[in-house]
Design an enzyme around this catalytic site. Structure first.
Site, PDB file in Angstrom:
ATOM      1  N   CYS A   2       0.857  -1.177   0.000  1.00  0.00           N
ATOM      2  CA  CYS A   2       0.000   0.000   0.000  1.00  0.00           C
ATOM      3  C   CYS A   2       0.900   1.236   0.000  1.00  0.00           C
ATOM      4  O   CYS A   2       2.096   1.139   0.218  1.00  0.00           O
ATOM      5  CB  CYS A   2      -0.863   0.019   1.239  1.00  0.00           C
ATOM      6  SG  CYS A   2      -1.807  -1.490   1.450  1.00  0.00           S
ATOM      7  N   ARG A  27       1.695   1.654  -6.046  1.00  0.00           N
ATOM      8  CA  ARG A  27       1.891   0.707  -4.939  1.00  0.00           C
ATOM      9  C   ARG A  27       0.607  -0.049  -4.584  1.00  0.00           C
ATOM     10  O   ARG A  27       0.630  -1.008  -3.828  1.00  0.00           O
ATOM     11  CB  ARG A  27       2.372   1.456  -3.692  1.00  0.00           C
ATOM     12  CG  ARG A  27       3.707   2.129  -3.873  1.00  0.00           C
ATOM     13  CD  ARG A  27       4.094   2.867  -2.631  1.00  0.00           C
ATOM     14  NE  ARG A  27       4.496   1.961  -1.600  1.00  0.00           N
ATOM     15  CZ  ARG A  27       5.744   1.613  -1.332  1.00  0.00           C
ATOM     16  NH1 ARG A  27       6.732   2.131  -2.025  1.00  0.00           N
ATOM     17  NH2 ARG A  27       6.024   0.775  -0.369  1.00  0.00           N
ATOM     18  N   TRP A  74      -3.632  -1.881  -1.468  1.00  0.00           N
ATOM     19  CA  TRP A  74      -3.555  -3.135  -2.212  1.00  0.00           C
ATOM     20  C   TRP A  74      -4.095  -4.183  -1.253  1.00  0.00           C
ATOM     21  O   TRP A  74      -3.468  -4.487  -0.232  1.00  0.00           O
ATOM     22  CB  TRP A  74      -2.111  -3.446  -2.605  1.00  0.00           C
ATOM     23  CG  TRP A  74      -1.992  -4.616  -3.531  1.00  0.00           C
ATOM     24  CD1 TRP A  74      -2.140  -4.614  -4.884  1.00  0.00           C
ATOM     25  CD2 TRP A  74      -1.696  -5.975  -3.167  1.00  0.00           C
ATOM     26  NE1 TRP A  74      -1.969  -5.881  -5.385  1.00  0.00           N
ATOM     27  CE2 TRP A  74      -1.688  -6.733  -4.349  1.00  0.00           C
ATOM     28  CE3 TRP A  74      -1.440  -6.624  -1.967  1.00  0.00           C
ATOM     29  CZ2 TRP A  74      -1.437  -8.097  -4.366  1.00  0.00           C
ATOM     30  CZ3 TRP A  74      -1.183  -7.985  -1.984  1.00  0.00           C
ATOM     31  CH2 TRP A  74      -1.181  -8.702  -3.176  1.00  0.00           C
ATOM     32  N   ASN A  98       0.480   0.137   6.248  1.00  0.00           N
ATOM     33  CA  ASN A  98       1.014  -0.709   5.185  1.00  0.00           C
ATOM     34  C   ASN A  98       1.700  -1.873   5.867  1.00  0.00           C
ATOM     35  O   ASN A  98       2.491  -1.669   6.784  1.00  0.00           O
ATOM     36  CB  ASN A  98       2.005   0.098   4.334  1.00  0.00           C
ATOM     37  CG  ASN A  98       2.700  -0.751   3.285  1.00  0.00           C
ATOM     38  OD1 ASN A  98       2.218  -1.830   2.937  1.00  0.00           O
ATOM     39  ND2 ASN A  98       3.834  -0.266   2.795  1.00  0.00           N
ATOM     40  N   GLY A  99       1.399  -3.104   5.441  1.00  0.00           N
ATOM     41  CA  GLY A  99       2.021  -4.276   6.055  1.00  0.00           C
ATOM     42  C   GLY A  99       0.941  -5.276   6.424  1.00  0.00           C
ATOM     43  O   GLY A  99      -0.188  -5.192   5.937  1.00  0.00           O
ATOM     44  N   GLU A 478      10.969 -14.168 -19.052  1.00  0.00           N
ATOM     45  CA  GLU A 478      10.669 -12.774 -18.727  1.00  0.00           C
ATOM     46  C   GLU A 478       9.642 -12.189 -19.712  1.00  0.00           C
ATOM     47  O   GLU A 478       8.729 -11.458 -19.318  1.00  0.00           O
ATOM     48  CB  GLU A 478      11.977 -11.958 -18.728  1.00  0.00           C
ATOM     49  CG  GLU A 478      11.844 -10.462 -18.535  1.00  0.00           C
ATOM     50  CD  GLU A 478      11.142 -10.054 -17.231  1.00  0.00           C
ATOM     51  OE1 GLU A 478      10.946 -10.897 -16.352  1.00  0.00           O
ATOM     52  OE2 GLU A 478      10.769  -8.871 -17.133  1.00  0.00           O
ATOM     53  N   LYS A 482       5.959 -10.699 -18.802  1.00  0.00           N
ATOM     54  CA  LYS A 482       5.491  -9.360 -19.197  1.00  0.00           C
ATOM     55  C   LYS A 482       4.116  -9.445 -19.847  1.00  0.00           C
ATOM     56  O   LYS A 482       3.230  -8.672 -19.542  1.00  0.00           O
ATOM     57  CB  LYS A 482       6.459  -8.707 -20.195  1.00  0.00           C
ATOM     58  CG  LYS A 482       7.764  -8.188 -19.655  1.00  0.00           C
ATOM     59  CD  LYS A 482       7.670  -6.993 -18.755  1.00  0.00           C
ATOM     60  CE  LYS A 482       7.491  -7.376 -17.329  1.00  0.00           C
ATOM     61  NZ  LYS A 482       8.620  -7.737 -16.535  1.00  0.00           N
ATOM     62  N   GLU A 485       1.379 -10.375 -17.254  1.00  0.00           N
ATOM     63  CA  GLU A 485       1.111  -9.310 -16.287  1.00  0.00           C
ATOM     64  C   GLU A 485       0.204  -8.218 -16.815  1.00  0.00           C
ATOM     65  O   GLU A 485      -0.691  -7.769 -16.130  1.00  0.00           O
ATOM     66  CB  GLU A 485       2.443  -8.614 -15.932  1.00  0.00           C
ATOM     67  CG  GLU A 485       3.134  -9.107 -14.727  1.00  0.00           C
ATOM     68  CD  GLU A 485       4.310  -8.221 -14.394  1.00  0.00           C
ATOM     69  OE1 GLU A 485       5.172  -7.996 -15.273  1.00  0.00           O
ATOM     70  OE2 GLU A 485       4.384  -7.765 -13.255  1.00  0.00           O
ATOM     71  N   HIS A 501       8.616 -32.628 -25.342  1.00  0.00           N
ATOM     72  CA  HIS A 501       8.359 -33.435 -24.143  1.00  0.00           C
ATOM     73  C   HIS A 501       7.012 -33.095 -23.504  1.00  0.00           C
ATOM     74  O   HIS A 501       6.790 -33.416 -22.351  1.00  0.00           O
ATOM     75  CB  HIS A 501       9.498 -33.252 -23.135  1.00  0.00           C
ATOM     76  CG  HIS A 501      10.820 -33.718 -23.674  1.00  0.00           C
ATOM     77  ND1 HIS A 501      11.101 -35.053 -23.879  1.00  0.00           N
ATOM     78  CD2 HIS A 501      11.897 -33.028 -24.098  1.00  0.00           C
ATOM     79  CE1 HIS A 501      12.317 -35.156 -24.401  1.00  0.00           C
ATOM     80  NE2 HIS A 501      12.821 -33.940 -24.542  1.00  0.00           N
ATOM     81  N   LYS A 599       3.364  -3.000  -7.135  1.00  0.00           N
ATOM     82  CA  LYS A 599       4.739  -2.809  -7.572  1.00  0.00           C
ATOM     83  C   LYS A 599       5.720  -3.476  -6.630  1.00  0.00           C
ATOM     84  O   LYS A 599       6.658  -4.141  -7.040  1.00  0.00           O
ATOM     85  CB  LYS A 599       5.024  -1.302  -7.668  1.00  0.00           C
ATOM     86  CG  LYS A 599       6.430  -0.963  -8.137  1.00  0.00           C
ATOM     87  CD  LYS A 599       6.653  -1.423  -9.549  1.00  0.00           C
ATOM     88  CE  LYS A 599       8.076  -1.255 -10.025  1.00  0.00           C
ATOM     89  NZ  LYS A 599       8.344  -2.098 -11.202  1.00  0.00           N
TER      90      LYS A 599
HETATM   91  O1  M6R Z   1      11.333  -5.278  -6.328  1.00  0.00           O
HETATM   92  P1  M6R Z   1      11.723  -6.656  -6.709  1.00  0.00           P
HETATM   93  O2  M6R Z   1      12.695  -6.721  -7.828  1.00  0.00           O
HETATM   94  O3  M6R Z   1      12.217  -7.465  -5.530  1.00  0.00           O
HETATM   95  O4  M6R Z   1      10.375  -7.344  -7.193  1.00  0.00           O
HETATM   96  C1  M6R Z   1      10.316  -8.687  -7.562  1.00  0.00           C
HETATM   97  C2  M6R Z   1       9.045  -8.994  -8.320  1.00  0.00           C
HETATM   98  O5  M6R Z   1       7.927  -8.755  -7.504  1.00  0.00           O
HETATM   99  C3  M6R Z   1       8.911  -8.168  -9.589  1.00  0.00           C
HETATM  100  O6  M6R Z   1      10.009  -8.324 -10.411  1.00  0.00           O
HETATM  101  C4  M6R Z   1       7.644  -8.562 -10.356  1.00  0.00           C
HETATM  102  O7  M6R Z   1       7.763  -9.854 -10.849  1.00  0.00           O
HETATM  103  C5  M6R Z   1       7.389  -7.563 -11.487  1.00  0.00           C
HETATM  104  N1  M6R Z   1       6.038  -7.108 -11.435  1.00  0.00           N
HETATM  105  C6  M6R Z   1       7.630  -8.125 -12.834  1.00  0.00           C
HETATM  106  O8  M6R Z   1       7.337  -7.223 -13.852  1.00  0.00           O
END
Ligand code: M6R
Length: 604
Positions: A2, A27, A74, A98-99, A478, A482, A485, A501, A599
């Protein structure tokens, strides 16, 4: 996950609070709210669900407020409903949190016995009642705050206002980030520096078990025993334009394009004429790193994918053995550590809970040292790690990581060269390869119109496959992440050799298969794997600099510039980032703030 923002001021802060909160929207964006105290000592609260813009409509119902806290949520405990939206209130107290409060059920039961009625499903609401309960007992906010957080288990960054003390904000933190920024006749609390950059560059971080009392005039930091602490004031070099769109439609697009400058700056800072500059990981680190025989990488998501590339680089150029683990697994596993093993964690935010607990675990085990590769200078991970390498990519706002990935890769490439030196890696040639990034990246950006066109072929798909081999496999992972996401299209990544396989069963004439095929010693093998797809009429999209004939309409070749194998992972991910971006645009998703994601994942 958050975002918290609060201001204690002499002037009205009603609009400022709203605009600052918007800078933290990345966030969390399930709901948001503001609580502020007006000159007549009354507390006013507005809340709304959904993105922060929904709160704007209610802004005009607020009078001028001078002290206020705000929150963007969040959701963890309780759905994104109005009743679960922060600030939570109890008597004269309003809080934002937050937490995660792990023992909230026990506290709820205690509060119910004390006749408090709890109206939300959140873990956070108990904090408001607990502070109110303690404040009523002692009539001292500092003591009430300390007494309340003493019973909390879990992680928290908390901002509190009390309408009995109309010019003050109180704050506490443990395991969740909170900064205190110092302005002119104004002071601030915030989850990170972005909302205050228009006003000040000066801030301090509130450490675990620390508390703060702020007014427009001063900031007092104290510990559990009410001892006043002297904290180092940091001056950030982050500018407001780095957290603004600057003409781009989305932060993701801006951040994709920033990669050129970031990588170029990293090259200028760390790469000499024929070798790397000495001790770029800190004083004495060339010597320390030359003795490393094993590396354990730990990270999450995109940062984990970066570690897979590093593993490949190091193992290709030395006899060092590497493991790469996702942090959420590492922390629950038995870890076998051979002598001279270095622990390396990678994190853009430096606040990822799983990575933090893995680092804490690693520090108790028998590693030679711990190294953090991180983008945020003043973060939990940088504070905990013995060695720190800052990527300096500037704030990454879009939830989908782009520039953090390539700057992690660049950092890890430097790291790979240093640890592999003693093993006779060809540093001179590697350095000359690195110097080509700058030129090649321009040709990659020129592919955007073509990629935009291709993206329409993904728009109506539900599933996709991504293939790579060797150093390109983590790029396939990766690229798939992307696309998932931000466009919500299911994407799976495989080593191209694994296709037969199992996953080949998925291939039919509707299935798009994206392949990263740099022209290297593995190219022939990948081509035969692709032939398996083509034989099943799969639709292939091949990113390659190899001259391959376009046999039919089902084969789409995206001609990549020639590029040394070493830097392929850094450069091949860029068109894939652009592809997901354009697919998401076509699908009209919220590119920078995809559903269900935050994020910085500060909960385990
Ligand atoms: O801040 P960090 O690099 O530790 O975050 C790790 C993952 O949460 C972050 O890379 C996440 O997978 C991204 N949303 C990917 O785009």
């Amino acid at each position: 996950m958050c975002g918290i923002y609060g201001i204690a001021s002499r002037k009205s802060i009603t609009n400022k609070l709203f605009h600052g909160l918007k800078k933290l929207e990345y966030r969390g964006y399930d709901s948001s709210g503001i609580a502020g105290i007006s000159q007549d000592r009354k507390c006013h609260v507005i809340k709304s669900t959904g993105p922060i813009n929904n709160l704007k409509k209610r802004l005009k119902t607020l009078p001028n407020i001078f002290t206020g806290i705000s929150h963007t949520r969040w959701a963890t405990h309780g759905e994104p409903l109005l009743k679960n939206t922060h600030p939570h209130h109890s008597g004269s107290i309003n809080i934002v949190h937050n937490g995660i409060i792990e023992n909230h059920e026990d506290i709820r039961n205690f509060l119910k016995k004390k006749k408090y009625s709890l109206t939300s499903d959140t873990d956070s609401e108990v904090i408001a009642h607990l502070i109110n309960y303690n404040y009523k007992k002692c009539n001292d906010m500092r003591l009430a705050l300390v007494g309340s957080v003493n019973v909390l288990e879990g992680s928290y960054a908390i901002g509190v206002i009390n309408s009995n003390l109309p010019d003050k904000i109180f704050a506490a933190s443990s395991g969740s980030p909170l900064i205190i920024a110092k302005g002119k006749n104004e002071n601030y609390i915030a989850s990170d520096i972005s909302p205050v950059l228009n006003d000040t560059q000066k801030y301090l971080t509130l450490g675990d078990g620390e508390f703060a009392e702020l007014s427009s005039e001063k900031v007092i930091v104290f510990d559990k025993k009410s001892k006043i602490l002297t904290k180092k004031v940091i001056t950030t070099n982050i500018k407001d334009e780095q957290v603004s769109l600057m003409g781009h439609k989305h932060f993701m697009h801006k951040e994709i394009y920033e990669q050129k400058e970031i990588l170029n700056e990293m090259k200028n800072r760390y790469v000499g004429h024929t070798s790397l500059l000495p001790n770029i990981f800190g004083p004495g680190t060339d010597n320390l790193l030359s003795k490393i025989k094993h590396v354990h990488f730990v990270a999450c998501g995109t940062s984990y994918h970066a570690s897979l590339v590093a593993k490949d680089w190091i193992e290709q150029h030395s006899t060092i053995t590497c493991t790469a683990e996702v942090a959420s697994e590492y922390k629950y596993k038995k870890i076998n550590i051979l002598p001279d093993t270095l622990f390396v964690c990678i994190s853009q935010s430096g606040e990822t809970a799983d990575t933090i607990s893995s680092l804490k675990k690693a520090k108790k085990l028998g590693y030679k040292d711990t190294l953090a590769i991180c983008n945020v200078a003043e973060s939990t991970i940088t504070r905990l790690s013995n060695l720190v390498f800052l990527m300096n990519a500037g704030p990454e706002i879009s939830v989908a990581s782009t520039k953090a990935f390539t700057s992690q890769l660049f950092s890890l490439l430097l790291f790979s060269i240093i640890v592999s030196r003693k093993h006779g890696c060809a540093e001179r040639k590697m350095v000359s390869d690195i110097k080509q990034i700058d030129k090649i990246i321009n040709s990659i950006f020129r592919l955007e119109p073509e990629i935009k066109k291709i993206s329409s072929k993904f728009k109506n798909k539900d599933h996709t496959l991504f293939l790579g081999k060797g150093g390109s496999y983590p790029i396939a992972l990766e690229a798939a992440l992307k696309l998932k996401e931000i466009s919500y299209i299911h994407a799976s990544a495989y080593h191209s050799g694994e296709l037969k396989h199992g996953p080949l069963a998925l291939v039919d004439k509707k299935m798009p298969v994206v392949c990263f095929l740099p022209d290297n010693y593995l190219a022939k093998l990948v081509l035969s794997n692709l032939a398996e797809v083509e034989a099943r009429q799969g639709q292939t999209f091949i990113f390659t600099n190899k001259k391959i004939p376009r046999k039919n309409k089902k084969v789409e070749i995206i001609k990549m510039p020639d590029c040394p194998d070493l830097i392929v992972p850094i450069l091949y991910i860029i068109p894939a980032q652009l592809l997901s971006y354009h697919v998401a645009l076509k699908k009209k998703t919220d590119v920078d703030k995809p559903r269900n994601l935050a994020k910085s994942v500060t909960v385990e």
